[in-house]
Scaffold this active site. Sequence first.
Site: not given
Ligand code: BGC
Length: 702
Positions: A264
């Site tokens: 993530d």
């Molecule tokens: C989130 C994810 C997301 C990623 C990319 C993160 O802060 O937890 O779910 O896909 O950002 O935007």
Amino acid sequence: MNDIEERIDHLLGQMTLEEKIGQLNQPMIHGLPGLDLLRQGKAGSIINAFGALSGQGFDHLSSAEACNTLQKAALESRLGIPLLFGRDIIHGQRTVFPIPLAQAASFNPTLVEQINRVAAREASAVGIRWTFAPMLDIARDARWGRIAEGYGEDPYLTARMAEAAARGFQGDDVSQPDRLVACAKHYVGYGAAEGGRDYEQAEISEPTLRDVYLPPFRAAVAAGVGTVMSAFLDLNGVPATANRRLLTDILRGEWGFDGFVVSDWESIGELAQHGVAEDRAQAAALALHAGVDMDMVSGAYQETLAENLRCGRISDAELDTAVRRVLRIKHRAGIFERPFTDPERASRDILTAEARDLARQAARETMVLLKNDRNLLPLRDMRRILVAGPFVHATAELFGTWTMDGRAEDVVPLDQAFRQIAPTGVELWFAATPDLALSRAHYADAVILLMGEHPARSGENANVSDLNLPPGQLEWITAVAGIGKPTVLVVFAGRPLAITRAIAQVQAAIYAWHPGLEGAAALAEILFGLAAPSGRLPVSMPRATGQAPIYYARKPSGRPLREDGPFRTRYVDLPTVPLYPFGYGLTYTRFSYSDLRISSQRMRDTLTVSALITNVGERAGTEVVQLYIRDLVGSLTRPIRELKGFQRMTLQPGESRRVQFTLREEDLAFTRADGSWGAEPGRFKVWIAPHCEAGLEGEFML
Ligand code: BGC
């Protein structure tokens, strides 16, 4: 070895260390200064979230032209390995569909597949070939803002939606240029964050992890999902991004996943904050060793993997394995053959009439009718209707979280949509302030109150400590309902709110979630009877914040919840049961359930359970028939009910149909006391039911 693996071998043989590490790096690029980085082969993927903050807000910068410019630079690198463009396409791209939690309320996997098929076509038309969806986190605490992004509290329902979403995004052949590689996230346990506080830790026992949190991911893997995202959280003391047992032993060893794992956002670098790594170098080594192949944004792989390799903290083989997985998915996605996107596609493929129709259908199928005293709905014979509340002029407020590509101008504002759909002769008044609403209510034949939460109040990092309607709304409802006109409450929200006091004061209530760009029209169709609601709750609706976490598949306890007598599980000041149970929802007709039949007293491999469902009302209607079981005695305690099947069926007035479910022995399986997985012989209860607290009950033996 197949063709793709041979091509990867060939490529790996030519790659420098720097180029290999580059494939594992997913930077965020603002505009064109990043082109040099791409020409040097230092990025495997670009996260196309140019400027959007955690899905709150809009950014319309993705385009085929922008992606093609970046792609051209990547192809100019020494080996010309193309980029995979990733973006959060969560519930539609430009055509914004109901939030995933609402989609779950449809209990209609086919619909979820169609939605994501459209999302894939639109997103790929602007160069995106990878979405960070579906989110498969089981969520049982509505304080957690990201409950909006998943399919609710139940592992069975979430698993069916996981398969449908993966099929919708990827199709049978993800190399088709109008498909997206899907990403099952956030692996795993993220929804169990303590206190509903996003990014917090969770403690989940091994049986609960195996039987509740992992099954949706397993289903997504079985459906061929190309990528998995490791979660932010600290699970049982091991941050998910450093958890080798989950990311390698289970995901790959047990389930045979052969795609790649992306971290993530900065979750590799954050291993140092978690306190399991001294510094970013150690964090990167831990993550790679655990099985995280691509580093989303943190840059720790880019900065430290070479040094980690030199000092022996990671091996050549580990590095090559990660690179191989990334290249494998790029090959499967067909981007070596077709790295560029045809800029003409956007005008053809985005926001088509069919996409809007599907968004309308989805909104209709996801709204849940919670209350309808004396059949107030659909509204008939009313001349003057007051529509009041903070949402009366809503446009983008209907979208929900994570709609970077949605545009307010695509939405017919709610008041206009109501005017278009209300029957001729009905006079509609709109009031966006309580004062105006109060003065008008006296002269209206009926009142529709549009309440709920703004999309920014749900989604990532948008947790609430209070599940009541936002400040002031209950007072508004009380004042207007107090005038005594027939009143309908509509709630727009990204979570199940505690609407106990509000709903008690109105005659009818619809839970509309954040319904997307056709939501207003769908709502008007339901209110005026052009369509009937057919959504069912994919989450237990709490009475008050203090009930969180709340879910139906509880263990019985030695002092069960529902039995009378002293010293039973209870609150002194609140019932323990939810306001409305999982699976619940009304429509404009009623159904009777009769004649439960079980094919045999004893299951041998399989068993069929059936019942007769009859539409006993005066309108056609759709019922979501649900199958539940209970394993009465186990080596570990078993939930008081577990969903094991559901079927939507539309019946004409007076029509009966027999609904039939097949139960297999593996549907009875669970993680047993000795850690093994399987069913245990003994007595089982089974229900065919309209929701988790009702139904025809039978028994069988295994
Ligand atoms: C989130 C994810 C997301 C990623 C990319 C993160 O802060 O937890 O779910 O896909 O950002 O935007």
